[in-house]
Write an enzyme that holds these catalytic residues in place. Sequence first.
Site, short mmCIF file in Angstrom:
data_model
loop_
_atom_site.label_atom_id
_atom_site.label_comp_id
_atom_site.label_asym_id
_atom_site.label_seq_id
_atom_site.Cartn_x
_atom_site.Cartn_y
_atom_site.Cartn_z
CG ASP A 24 -6.20 -8.85 8.51
OD1 ASP A 24 -6.95 -9.29 7.62
OD2 ASP A 24 -5.43 -7.89 8.33
CG HIS A 63 -7.09 -13.91 0.55
ND1 HIS A 63 -6.95 -14.96 1.45
CD2 HIS A 63 -6.61 -12.80 1.18
CE1 HIS A 63 -6.39 -14.51 2.58
NE2 HIS A 63 -6.17 -13.22 2.44
CG HIS A 74 2.28 -10.98 2.73
ND1 HIS A 74 1.53 -12.13 2.75
CD2 HIS A 74 1.62 -10.08 3.49
CE1 HIS A 74 0.45 -11.93 3.49
NE2 HIS A 74 0.49 -10.69 3.95
CG ASP A 104 -4.68 -9.13 0.18
OD1 ASP A 104 -4.59 -8.53 1.28
OD2 ASP A 104 -4.32 -10.31 0.02
#
Length: 373
Positions: free
Chosen positions: A112, A215, A227, A295
């Site tokens: 990332d 995303h 998260h 993800d």
Amino acid sequence: MKILTTLFMILALTACTETTATPAPDSTDTIVESTLDDDIGEMLLVGFRGTTVDSTDHIWRDLTHFRVGSVILFDYDVAKGSRGRNITSVQQVRELCRQLKDIRPDLLIGIDQEGGKVSRLHPRYGFPAVGTPQQSAAVGYDSVRSCARITAQMLYDVGINLNFAPVADVNVNPACPVIGKLERSFSASPEQVTECCHIWIEEQNKKDVASCLKHFPGHGSASGDTHKGLVDVSSTWKTPELTPYKQLTNEVPMVMTAHVINRQLDPNGLPASLSPLITAYLRDTLGFNGVIITDDLAMGAIVNEYSFETALQMAIEAGADLLCLSNNGGIYNAEMVPQAVRIIKALVADGTVSAERIHASAERVRALKANLQ
């Protein structure tokens, strides 16, 4: 009876190693055979601990015995709460990538590297500083191109060939804790986001770095953090958030699905990463033929709601081609890859998932790799 049942399962799993004929790019070439094990390995993108690799490390076993086809690098280790997981200096990362590719030359090495607050290759390790997407876009497209060019060059220089960037999220909610507040979105304008993403894809292509839009179908209107847990954007998401994907499906080789719930696209309320309807929308309505990656399946939105076995099954049934197993959540598990392989082989053995379904995803990943070589 227990012995017979066990014997049946062993025979069934063994049968799953039958080969599938894969035509080589040139029809005059010899047919290449891939086993189910090969195909499963291609579907796994995994994280690991270590700044070097040798035969004593489980990642060496995962790449050789379990045929893992992709890895992801991090600087911060969540479970340890410390830096230095895979990245400590420019030379060290370059040597790590060389060691990894010595084990598997066609390996996808992902990271990332968006710029700004999401920069695994950080100036603290000797890498060039790059502003946030929002900062670069505010200055203008020349600034965006400069940031993209610098990023592509630094990735190329160390041997990283997959960047989970650019971010295609539209800045609908500037207070979104993981997009807007971190300045990860280029703009509140879908058209400007699209152009900025186009520039990044273009510059990364020049250095044989594969791009990944994220995303899908849009995280910019969220008020929560996936998260930590599930996030529902059903009432805040707007169709213009699809604009970058509509415009760039023929340019980008990979799209990452989010863990957001979007009932406008899936009335069943499944996270996009586990939703057959949302994957079908990306494939059939938007016409995307590249690799779809989930993800991170170690994020709270998944691990708080689903077992590892269930998450893998649902992601595959949803149509994901690449399963992101960062191994960088609350608990580190050196046996994650063998566990994932056993689970997927069992799904094939009992008929829940077909070997052809696994093979189709593996072929998309192989096609992406072939375009980088």
